[in-house]
Design a protein around this motif. Sequence first.
Motif, short mmCIF file in Angstrom:
data_model
loop_
_atom_site.label_atom_id
_atom_site.label_comp_id
_atom_site.label_asym_id
_atom_site.label_seq_id
_atom_site.Cartn_x
_atom_site.Cartn_y
_atom_site.Cartn_z
N TYR A 142 -7.23 -1.56 2.96
CA TYR A 142 -6.45 -1.91 1.52
C TYR A 142 -6.33 -3.29 1.03
N ALA A 184 -2.46 5.20 3.40
CA ALA A 184 -2.17 4.31 2.40
C ALA A 184 -3.09 2.93 2.94
N ALA A 237 0.92 -1.38 0.11
CA ALA A 237 0.10 -0.03 -0.12
C ALA A 237 0.73 1.38 -0.08
N GLY A 238 0.58 2.12 -0.93
CA GLY A 238 1.56 3.40 -0.89
C GLY A 238 2.48 3.08 -2.01
#
Length: 311
Positions: A157, A124, A111-112
Motif C-alpha cells: 500500500y 488494507a 491504509a483502510g
Amino acid sequence: MSTSESIAAIRTELGTLTTESSNSRYPDLGALNTGELVAAMNSEDALVPSAIETALPTIAGIIDEIARRMHDGGRLIYVGAGTPGRMGILDASECPPTFGTDPSLVVGVIAGGTKAVNQAVENAEDSEAAGAADMAALNLNGNDSVIGIAASGRTPYVIAAINAARARGAFTVGFSCNNNSPLGAAAHTSLEIEVGPEFLTGSTRLKSGTCQKLVLNMISTIVMVRLGKTYKNFMVDLRATNDKLRARSERTLMRATGCDAGTAANTLLETDGHVKAAILAIMAGIPANAAAALLEQNHGFLPAAISAGTP
C-alpha cells in the motif's frame, strides 16, 4: 502466483529483515521478572536516538525540501499502514493546535481509512490500488511532499502510494527501519534507520514505532520553524481557546516581550488570542489590527515584521 506461494515468498522476504529478526539478548521474556523486563525494554528503547543520529544529515535535507515546497503553498502528507499510519495521523493532528496551521496543511493517511486508526483492517496494507487511489484523492502537485512510512520498507500500500505521489510531481520520502528497502528505492529520498531486532520479535510498534515518532516530531517541528511558525523557542502561532492555553499564551507573551500580566492579557484580547500578533503589537508599539496586517505583509515571519514595524 497462488496464495500459498505468495505467503511463502513473503515469509522468505521477512526472514531477511532486521525488524523481523529475533533479539538474542532476551530469548525468553517469560523467564524474566517484571523489574528485569522493564529494565530490558528501557535499554532497548535507549538505542533508538543513536540510530537516528546516523541519519541526521538526510533528515535535515528532507526538512529543507519540505519547507521550501510548503513556503510555496505545498502540503506535507504522511502515509502508512498500521502503526506507521497512526504515527503520521498523530503528528499531523498535533500541528494545528501547536502551530496554528490549517488541518489541510499536514495530513495523515492510513491504509483502510479512519476505521484503521482504532482497529486493524484486514488486507488494507496489501492493496496497491488503495494506495494509488488515496493519493489521487489528494490532488497532489509539485509543491506537495509525501512521506511513506513502513517499518519493513516493503508494505505494498505504501510503496504504491509513493509511486503515485511521485508520478504526480510530489517530493517523496521512503522512511523505513530496514536498509535497502523497496520503499526507499521507490522514493526520491530514502530514509532508512535500523534500530535492530525488537524486544518482542516482529512487534514494530516498539523501537521502530519510537523511531518513527521521534523523526516525525523532528520533521514537522523544524519545518514549522523554517516557515516562521515560532519565535525564539516559543510557540507563537497558536490561538488561546481554553484556560490552559490562555495562561500559556500570557506567559509566552510576558517572556517574549518583558510585559506584565495585565498588558499580556489585554493585548491577547485585542488580537483575538493570537500570540504572534500580540508580540508584534507590543514590540513595535502598534495597534492589534495593524500587527495582523504587518504579519501578513511579512508572510508570518515575526522578526521581519518587528523590524518593519519598529520606528
